[in-house]
Design a protein around this motif. Structure first.
Motif, PDB file in Angstrom:
ATOM      1  N   PHE A 155       0.834  -1.201   0.000  1.00 49.06           N
ATOM      2  CA  PHE A 155       0.000   0.000   0.000  1.00 49.06           C
ATOM      3  C   PHE A 155       0.872   1.256   0.000  1.00 49.06           C
ATOM      4  O   PHE A 155       0.603   2.205  -0.736  1.00 49.06           O
ATOM      5  CB  PHE A 155      -0.929  -0.028   1.214  1.00 49.06           C
ATOM      6  N   GLU A 156       1.905   1.258   0.794  1.00 50.40           N
ATOM      7  CA  GLU A 156       2.820   2.404   0.846  1.00 50.40           C
ATOM      8  C   GLU A 156       3.532   2.591  -0.496  1.00 50.40           C
ATOM      9  O   GLU A 156       3.708   3.713  -0.954  1.00 50.40           O
ATOM     10  CB  GLU A 156       3.825   2.252   1.985  1.00 50.40           C
ATOM     11  N   GLN A 190      -8.133   6.484   7.723  1.00 47.89           N
ATOM     12  CA  GLN A 190      -7.471   7.072   6.549  1.00 47.89           C
ATOM     13  C   GLN A 190      -8.408   7.061   5.347  1.00 47.89           C
ATOM     14  O   GLN A 190      -8.445   8.021   4.577  1.00 47.89           O
ATOM     15  CB  GLN A 190      -6.201   6.293   6.202  1.00 47.89           C
ATOM     16  N   MET A 191      -9.155   5.978   5.193  1.00 47.59           N
ATOM     17  CA  MET A 191     -10.091   5.870   4.084  1.00 47.59           C
ATOM     18  C   MET A 191     -11.141   6.968   4.177  1.00 47.59           C
ATOM     19  O   MET A 191     -11.439   7.636   3.184  1.00 47.59           O
ATOM     20  CB  MET A 191     -10.769   4.492   4.095  1.00 47.59           C
ATOM     21  N   GLN A 198      -4.193  -1.306  13.443  1.00 48.50           N
ATOM     22  CA  GLN A 198      -3.881  -0.919  12.076  1.00 48.50           C
ATOM     23  C   GLN A 198      -5.149  -0.891  11.223  1.00 48.50           C
ATOM     24  O   GLN A 198      -5.314  -0.003  10.377  1.00 48.50           O
ATOM     25  CB  GLN A 198      -2.846  -1.868  11.463  1.00 48.50           C
ATOM     26  N   CYS A 244      -5.453  -6.719   7.621  1.00 50.84           N
ATOM     27  CA  CYS A 244      -5.150  -6.395   9.021  1.00 50.84           C
ATOM     28  C   CYS A 244      -5.971  -7.268   9.959  1.00 50.84           C
ATOM     29  O   CYS A 244      -5.466  -7.765  10.964  1.00 50.84           O
ATOM     30  CB  CYS A 244      -5.439  -4.921   9.303  1.00 50.84           C
ATOM     31  N   GLN A 295      -6.895   2.290  11.957  1.00 54.21           N
ATOM     32  CA  GLN A 295      -6.182   3.422  11.360  1.00 54.21           C
ATOM     33  C   GLN A 295      -6.442   3.497   9.854  1.00 54.21           C
ATOM     34  O   GLN A 295      -6.665   4.587   9.310  1.00 54.21           O
ATOM     35  CB  GLN A 295      -4.680   3.311  11.623  1.00 54.21           C
ATOM     36  N   VAL A 296      -6.412   2.369   9.184  1.00 54.38           N
ATOM     37  CA  VAL A 296      -6.669   2.338   7.739  1.00 54.38           C
ATOM     38  C   VAL A 296      -8.092   2.809   7.458  1.00 54.38           C
ATOM     39  O   VAL A 296      -8.332   3.579   6.528  1.00 54.38           O
ATOM     40  CB  VAL A 296      -6.421   0.929   7.158  1.00 54.38           C
ATOM     41  N   LEU A 306      -7.082  -3.999   2.428  1.00 57.57           N
ATOM     42  CA  LEU A 306      -6.076  -3.727   3.450  1.00 57.57           C
ATOM     43  C   LEU A 306      -6.650  -3.934   4.853  1.00 57.57           C
ATOM     44  O   LEU A 306      -5.997  -4.537   5.715  1.00 57.57           O
ATOM     45  CB  LEU A 306      -5.538  -2.309   3.290  1.00 57.57           C
ATOM     46  N   ILE A 307      -7.866  -3.464   5.076  1.00 54.76           N
ATOM     47  CA  ILE A 307      -8.517  -3.671   6.380  1.00 54.76           C
ATOM     48  C   ILE A 307      -8.714  -5.166   6.629  1.00 54.76           C
ATOM     49  O   ILE A 307      -8.463  -5.657   7.730  1.00 54.76           O
ATOM     50  CB  ILE A 307      -9.848  -2.906   6.453  1.00 54.76           C
ATOM     51  N   TYR A 327      -8.731  -0.168   0.044  1.00 51.82           N
ATOM     52  CA  TYR A 327      -8.839   0.003   1.492  1.00 51.82           C
ATOM     53  C   TYR A 327      -9.515  -1.199   2.148  1.00 51.82           C
ATOM     54  O   TYR A 327      -9.083  -1.654   3.218  1.00 51.82           O
ATOM     55  CB  TYR A 327      -9.595   1.289   1.830  1.00 51.82           C
TER      56      TYR A 327
END
Length: 83
Positions: A3-4, A40-41, A33, A25, A36-37, A21-22, A18
């Motif tokens: 992702f980075e 961010q979304m 995390q 996690c 946090q994601v 990624l969630i 997203y």
């Protein structure tokens, strides 16, 4: 890490990115995390879908973060009413 790298290369993330990624996690038992994601979304003005909500609630439940899980569930309920 992927992702980075995507962000550094200018690849725009979307709700699927997203959500995946969630979910990753959640599967890795990383509730902080995942949360946090999710934040961010929302900051990126990308509306969470049912997959993102479900994965986050599951991650929070695994981490015994019951209050946060219920807050996210209530947010999901509201979003379903407005859709």
């Amino acid at each position: 890490e992927i992702f980075e790298r995507m962000k550094k290369r200018g690849v725009a993330a979307n709700v699927i990115t997203y959500s995946a990624l969630i979910s990753a996690c959640e599967k890795g038992h990383q509730w902080k995390q995942a949360f946090q994601v999710f934040q961010q979304m929302k900051e990126a003005r990308i509306g969470p879908n049912i997959v993102a909500y479900s994965a986050l609630i599951s991650a929070l439940s695994q981490g015994q973060q019951w209050v946060k899980a219920m807050q996210v569930f209530r947010e999901l309920e509201v979003s379903l009413r407005t859709d």
